[in-house]
Design an enzyme around this catalytic site. Structure first.
Site, PDB file in Angstrom:
ATOM      1  CG  ASP A 211      -1.889   1.123   1.294  1.00 16.47           C
ATOM      2  OD1 ASP A 211      -1.693   2.124   0.582  1.00 16.47           O
ATOM      3  OD2 ASP A 211      -2.870   1.016   2.063  1.00 16.47           O
ATOM      4  CG  HIS A 212       3.211   3.927  -3.216  1.00 12.62           C
ATOM      5  ND1 HIS A 212       4.201   4.447  -2.399  1.00 12.62           N
ATOM      6  CD2 HIS A 212       3.767   3.842  -4.454  1.00 12.62           C
ATOM      7  CE1 HIS A 212       5.283   4.677  -3.114  1.00 12.62           C
ATOM      8  NE2 HIS A 212       5.052   4.306  -4.368  1.00 12.62           N
ATOM      9  NE  ARG A 213      -4.088   3.915   1.185  1.00 15.86           N
ATOM     10  CZ  ARG A 213      -5.275   3.423   1.553  1.00 15.86           C
ATOM     11  NH1 ARG A 213      -6.337   4.231   1.560  1.00 15.86           N
ATOM     12  NH2 ARG A 213      -5.403   2.161   1.899  1.00 15.86           N
TER      13      ARG A 213
END
Length: 239
Positions: A211-213
């Site tokens: 999850d790039h967040r």
């Protein structure tokens, strides 16, 4: 001329489990910015270590799987890269204080098919034998009697292993609110270059979906590198 093949058209009514799986997967792919990182692991030392240990444990009826080593290595790697062992929670990132490892288990068609994810709690503190015993217990119960909500809850990271089905490479969908999942391919014999020489060895591909967040690219590269180092030097996981 080949004989005709007769197929039967069917409409399958959705089970509650299939509805839940569909809802969560759509939620994951449409709300989580996935990106993936793949590493190739030289697996010969791992396979040799497993065979050696199993020869000793055979009299006790214990047979460690490759997946047991992967779970152990992943739990240790997560303890070294704790931000990967985290969850997205709208305004905060929740970094967990323990590794609760989800192990994806496919259910047989006669049980309605689908997938369940039992949880190995405090996996970072489990030995290979403990991982083996608990994984087998949960998988057997999942396929025969069904798991309780507690046995499937509080996971902080998930492993999906399709290597036993002969799959070389795949990418898994993150199990929200977790921030990552590991997809494991088969250990395949192939040509390998070592010290400038062509030889034959086993290698397997591990692909992390992140999850790039929550997880930046550098961390997503460091985590599988640590995982590879642990799996290529499996004796270090025995202590």
């Amino acid at each position: 001329q080949l004989p005709p093949i007769a197929l039967e058209a069917k409409t399958h009514k959705l089970t509650n489990m299939r509805k839940t799986i569909a809802k969560r997967l759509v939620e994951s792919k449409t709300t989580i910015p996935h990106f993936t990182v793949t590493v190739a692991v030289a697996a010969d030392r791992l396979l040799d270590t497993r065979a050696s240990i199993n020869s000793v444990l055979e009299s006790e009826g214990v047979k460690l799987s490759v997946n047991d080593f992967i779970v152990r290595a992943t739990a240790l790697a997560l303890s070294r890269h704790p931000i990967v062992n985290a969850s997205w929670n709208k305004d905060t990132i929740e970094q967990h204080g323990t590794v609760n490892m989800g192990i994806a288990v496919a259910l047989p068609e006669e049980k309605g098919g689908g997938l369940v994810v039992p949880t190995l709690r405090d996996a970072q503190n489990m030995s290979l034998r403990e991982i083996n015993s608990e994984t087998r217990r949960l998988a057997k119960k999942a396929r025969e009697a069904g798991l309780t909500v507690d046995e499937m809850s509080d996971g902080t990271f998930t492993i999906s292993n399709l290597g036993m089905f002969g799959v070389d490479h795949f990418e898994a969908i993150i199990n929200p609110p977790q921030a990552a999942i590991l997809a494991v391919g088969a250990a395949v014999q192939q040509p390998i270059v070592r010290d400038g020489q062509l030889t034959v060895g086993h290698a397997m591909e591990l692909t992390g979906s992140f999850d790039h967040r929550v997880i930046d690219g550098a961390t997503a590269a460091e985590f599988p590198a640590t995982l590879r180092q642990l799996l290529e030097n499996p004796a270090g996981m025995l202590v």
